[in-house]
Enzyme design. Structure first.
Site, PDB file in Angstrom:
ATOM      1  N   CYS A 307       0.814  -1.222   0.000  1.00  0.00           N
ATOM      2  CA  CYS A 307       0.000   0.000   0.000  1.00  0.00           C
ATOM      3  C   CYS A 307       0.849   1.274   0.000  1.00  0.00           C
ATOM      4  CB  CYS A 307      -0.970  -0.007   1.177  1.00  0.00           C
ATOM      5  SG  CYS A 307      -0.218   0.049   2.825  1.00  0.00           S
ATOM      6  N   HIS A 355      -2.587   1.222   6.771  1.00  0.00           N
ATOM      7  CA  HIS A 355      -2.974   1.097   5.368  1.00  0.00           C
ATOM      8  C   HIS A 355      -3.203   2.489   4.787  1.00  0.00           C
ATOM      9  CE1 HIS A 355      -4.327  -0.949   1.793  1.00  0.00           C
ATOM     10  NE2 HIS A 355      -5.409  -0.205   1.748  1.00  0.00           N
ATOM     11  N   HIS A 367      -5.807   1.746  -4.441  1.00  0.00           N
ATOM     12  CA  HIS A 367      -4.919   1.225  -3.389  1.00  0.00           C
ATOM     13  C   HIS A 367      -4.518  -0.207  -3.702  1.00  0.00           C
ATOM     14  CE1 HIS A 367      -8.102  -0.927  -0.648  1.00  0.00           C
ATOM     15  NE2 HIS A 367      -8.498  -0.913  -1.891  1.00  0.00           N
TER      16      HIS A 367
END
Length: 395
Positions: A307, A355, A367
């Site tokens: 990420c 994240h 993402h």
């Protein structure tokens, strides 16, 4: 006259028929046996909802360990470079020390050949530390200027060499520690992912189908919330435009260069830097080009990403340098409310900030979600409202 018959043990009616006590006992036994048969070891298995939650938790724990791995890897790389630099410096200074020692040796040899007895300069070659040299001041007084200069050079080189050796030793110790942290984080990631795979492998085909249905419902709810945010932002933009018209100003959007778009900031947002939209456009163009590439923990491209590796690479394409980890990226810009999110902003998730995605507008982001998935567009509400930690504008 009272009856002398024994009273009948009451039976149980089944479908309107009274059954004798023996039959009742038999039915009870059957029921108990049935319950026992149902209470197989399989009943100890967690429910599908529990499996889903456990797997989700394991993936988040793996992401957390991944960010720790990324940080340790970055620190290890920097520390290794520092160690290499120090070792090179030590080698160079050792060479200079040897040259200074050789010059002193030439003076000592010359004194010995002339029969001057114990060479004054030879005593310095026997000294183990710079302090030993300085303690022999009476010897220094008997030396010529050139001899003293040679001694000074020798002492300087010896002092600097010892200093650099000490620094190299400390750096090597730190490098060993960071390599240990790197190894620990890597083992943690692998363990969490293995546990998640094991849980999923125990599901039947029917359970996997039900799990997919649960995930689909979550995605539909997330999409609904994203659409709601888009409508809210559009309404705020319209209100801003109307207010601008009434005040005789222009209605041109400063955030994206368009009007009436959900991608533009609401009425109460501060004016955006005109260069931000240009940079964000480049970052988003890069991120879109990565869609379909696999998530791989610790990866920074070009074939795969985690990420934070994706967001770092996207903004690098726009000429903006972001730190490697989510922990540092969250502090690399200005925090704004979700309602004021603009394309290019970073969306961070969970209390431990493990994240991140890059906002593209209309409540959506790009993402790299988790292991086993690919870079994709998804609602910022993919894991619920409470999962969103913050929105950060990096440039």
């Amino acid at each position: 006259m009272a009856s002398h018959r024994k009273s009948r043990t009451p039976g149980t009616r089944v479908a309107g028929i009274r059954t004798p006590a023996l039959a009742t006992a038999a039915l009870t036994s059957v029921a108990l046996l049935s319950q026992t048969a149902d209470a197989t070891p399989g009943d100890d298995r967690p429910s599908l909802e529990e499996v889903e939650k456990k797997v989700g938790d394991l993936y988040r724990q793996a992401e957390s360990a991944t960010e720790k791995y990324n940080a340790a890897k970055e620190k290890t790389t920097k520390q290794r470079k520092r160690v290499d630099t120090l070792l090179d410096d030590v080698a160079q200074r050792t060479q200079k020390l040897n040259e200074a020692r050789a010059e002193l040796g030439s003076y000592a040899a010359a004194q010995y050949r002339t029969g001057a007895g114990m060479p004054d300069t030879a005593t310095f070659l026997l000294a183990e530390t710079p302090q030993d040299v300085f303690d022999q001041r009476q010897v220094l007084d008997r030396m010529t200027g050139r001899q003293k200069a040679a001694v000074d050079d020798y002492v300087t080189q010896q002092t600097e060499t010892m200093k650099k050796r000490q620094e190299a030793t400390e750096s090597l110790r730190t490098l060993t520690e960071t390599q240990g942290d790197l190894k620990t984080a890597k083992a943690t990631v692998q363990k969490k992912l293995a546990d998640a795979r094991e849980l999923l492998s125990k599901l039947t085909a029917e359970e996997k189908a039900r799990l997919a249905a649960i995930e689909k419902r979550k995605q539909e709810e997330a999409a609904r919330k994203a659409a709601e945010l888009a409508r809210q932002q559009a309404a705020q933009e319209q209100a801003r435009e109307e207010a601008a018209q009434q005040s005789g100003g222009t209605s041109e959007s400063s955030g994206s260069g368009s009007t009436g778009s959900a991608d533009t900031p609401p009425a109460d947002a501060p004016p955006a830097d005109s260069s931000y939209a240009t940079k964000a456009e480049k970052a988003l163009a890069f991120a879109r080009a990565q869609i379909g590439k696999p998530y791989v923990w610790g990866a920074t491209g070009p074939g795969s990403y985690d990420c934070s590796g994706l967001t770092q690479a996207a903004w690098k394409a726009a000429g903006v340098s972001l730190p490697r980890t989510t922990y540092d990226q969250v502090n690399a810009g200005t925090t704004v409310p979700v309602s004021q999110a603009q394309p290019g902003d970073l969306v961070f998730f969970y209390d431990d900030v493990t994240h991140v995605g890059i906002y593209i507008g209309n409540g959506m982001m790009i993402h790299a979600p988790k292991p086993g998935t690919y870079v994709r567009e998804e609602s910022i509400y993919y894991d619920g409202d409470s999962a969103i930690h913050s929105i950060v504008r990096p440039a």
